[in-house]
Design a protein around this motif. Sequence first.
Motif, PDB file in Angstrom:
ATOM      1  N   ARG A   1     -96.301 -38.828   6.400  1.00 24.59           N
ATOM      2  CA  ARG A   1     -96.659 -40.615   5.047  1.00 24.59           C
ATOM      3  C   ARG A   1     -94.835 -40.317   4.725  1.00 24.59           C
ATOM      4  N   ASP A   2     -95.062 -41.651   4.238  1.00 21.32           N
ATOM      5  CA  ASP A   2     -93.281 -42.702   3.608  1.00 21.32           C
ATOM      6  C   ASP A   2     -93.395 -41.812   2.758  1.00 21.32           C
TER       7      ASP A   2
ATOM      8  N   LEU B   1     -93.180 -38.331  -9.563  1.00 19.19           N
ATOM      9  CA  LEU B   1     -92.685 -39.274 -10.686  1.00 19.19           C
ATOM     10  C   LEU B   1     -94.003 -39.052 -10.860  1.00 19.19           C
ATOM     11  N   ASP B   2     -95.751 -40.108 -10.492  1.00 15.85           N
ATOM     12  CA  ASP B   2     -96.640 -39.660 -11.057  1.00 15.85           C
ATOM     13  C   ASP B   2     -97.193 -38.912 -12.001  1.00 15.85           C
TER      14      ASP B   2
ATOM     15  N   ASP C   1    -103.651 -46.172   1.150  1.00 13.80           N
ATOM     16  CA  ASP C   1    -103.894 -45.662   0.198  1.00 13.80           C
ATOM     17  C   ASP C   1    -105.799 -45.741  -0.640  1.00 13.80           C
TER      18      ASP C   1
ATOM     19  N   LEU D   1     -92.561 -39.482  -2.919  1.00 17.65           N
ATOM     20  CA  LEU D   1     -91.832 -39.524  -4.352  1.00 17.65           C
ATOM     21  C   LEU D   1     -92.117 -39.954  -5.250  1.00 17.65           C
ATOM     22  N   ASP D   2     -93.084 -40.984  -5.002  1.00 15.95           N
ATOM     23  CA  ASP D   2     -93.229 -42.576  -5.772  1.00 15.95           C
ATOM     24  C   ASP D   2     -94.557 -40.919  -6.775  1.00 15.95           C
ATOM     25  N   ASP D   3     -95.510 -40.328  -6.009  1.00 19.77           N
ATOM     26  CA  ASP D   3     -96.378 -39.765  -6.145  1.00 19.77           C
ATOM     27  C   ASP D   3     -95.806 -38.483  -7.656  1.00 19.77           C
TER      28      ASP D   3
ATOM     29  N   ASP E   1     -85.346 -36.351 -13.067  1.00 22.15           N
ATOM     30  CA  ASP E   1     -86.124 -36.951 -11.937  1.00 22.15           C
ATOM     31  C   ASP E   1     -85.585 -36.414 -10.934  1.00 22.15           C
TER      32      ASP E   1
ATOM     33  N   GLU F   1     -91.011 -41.922   0.386  1.00 22.88           N
ATOM     34  CA  GLU F   1     -90.950 -42.850  -0.369  1.00 22.88           C
ATOM     35  C   GLU F   1     -92.604 -42.162  -1.605  1.00 22.88           C
ATOM     36  N   LYS F   2     -92.828 -43.022  -0.637  1.00 21.62           N
ATOM     37  CA  LYS F   2     -94.199 -42.496  -1.162  1.00 21.62           C
ATOM     38  C   LYS F   2     -94.638 -41.258  -1.488  1.00 21.62           C
TER      39      LYS F   2
END
Length: 591
Positions: free
Chosen positions: A537-538, A547-548, A405, A543-545, A572, A540-541
């Motif tokens: 795009r993964d 949550l961020d 990224d 999802l991280d974005d 969540d 999981e990434k």
Amino acid sequence: MAQIDPITLQVIGGALHSIAEQMGNVLYRMSYSSIIRESQDLGAGLFDTGYNTLCESDSTPMHIGSLPGYLRGIGKRIPNEAWKPGDCVIHNHPYEGASHSPDIAIVMPVFFEGELVGFSANTAHHVDIGAATPGLIIDVPDMYAEGMLMNALKLYDGGVRNEALWQFIADNTRVKSLVMGDLEAQIASAELGVRRFEELFAKYGKADVKAACDELMDYAERMLRAEIAKIPDGDYTAEGFLDDDGRNRGVHLPVKVTVKVRGDSVEVDTTGSSDQVPTCFNVPFEGSTNVACFFAFRALLLDTYTHDVDIPQNEGSFRPVKVTSPKGSIFNPSAPVAAEARFCQIQRLVDLIIKALAPVIPDKVTAGNAATLSFAAFSGVRPSGDYWVFLEVNEAAMGGRPTSDGPDTVEELMRNTRNNPLEDLGMHLPLICDRYEVRDDIAPGAGKFRGGQGVVKSQRFLTPGFMTHESDRQEDTPWGIFGGKEGAVGQLTVSNINRPDEVRNEPAKLSGLRVEAGDVISYYSPSGGGYGDPLERDPEKVLDDVLDGFVTPEAARVDYGVVLSRTDDGYDYGLDLEATEVLRAERRALA
């Protein structure tokens, strides 16, 4: 040319780099103004008698690459045979090699056994040189409104201090203590370079040091030429535009770049870009346009982390690159037009070089970067009648990259400066930072590797004052690449803490804006474009974005084809991988 053994070559090369680093460290540690002391808006290095860069400090790329231009400008008035031990020259003329007028250079000659063997030099951005508005300028009629222009003037002549010149400088800046202290720090840095370079000659002898310098430059040149030769010959073009010139609102300034690759050499041609403008939103050709192009190819092709061997930072990496800009254009203006606010343009120049070359070196480029600058000058007058002036450089973001990224909230491309600690601000100035965080009002460019997210920073005046702002890219969005989506443009707003509902948008360039106590200036930097297909795009990434707070659940579905579900606690999100695969398959079938 004398031959030198490889071990001695490496030892001398390491010593040169160490000297440049010591010079830079002395400069920023001794400086008074935060733009040098904290942000490290500086460059330092050693040069031979042909004005070639032998070594450079690991600081702002823009500065050190410009110093040969300063030396050539000085050489028009002080030829090599006229230098004496103990001389110290100050120089900042934008039409005689300087990067722009606030970047003041200090140059001292280096002698060994009675012979001039080189120069020790540095440059740093000074907080105020007596221009039309405190700290920065935008809308001025000519270069004479930029403040003090010093063309090869001697602060010391054979070791004798020029008291009249020192007094002149002190009398023509709003912040005497900062400017004079910073000049003393620059002199100390240059003196260290002189001493260390003389010691290097004494230890290894003139023949070996000169041979090592020549070989190190030739080596850097060979390495860059080898990388250029891997690019297919051809002309590669990219275009964009700048918002305006700071006066004529709504009038875009075209920027066009053609990269011409021929064998192991390259030419960057800016023909087709805007004519010069009547404000100071122009670019000194030798000190800034040239250097931006040198930087672009050194960064793209000689990055430290993409090579197994060390490649010294010297003149050799400039030699394979030619730059062409028509006289009278924004990238090669004619005097006396002003040319102080030049950084947004060269950031875009680098970004367009990257865009032009993306089809032929996809593994080395990024998607569209923020590729601008937020340079803010906050100022006011204390009850004592003395000015306070604070210069601030705000971060932005890079575009997505081939394997990762784009970095968030970073000094991207040619900047490499540091932020100013908020504690330092609050201790010394009538400003309070109300907000300093990652943007949450937009999403970065979607892609297999998303663009970097920008920054938002809000500064509140505690007393009446002034503000000048140099920026751009509120209208031309950073581009996505190879299926990635575009990023987001920047924004500048003004509000007042006592009237929170009254928020007005302002253009990126402001000149001498008067503010009252409680006024809040908020800058939102552009965010980078995405690299590659977002459907790759993964999850999981993604999802991280979410949550961020970078991406909304709806954007995860729309942009990335990722389906999220609420977790059992209802607060969540979790991935629904099966539904994600089905949705992505449907999207691909429709593509």
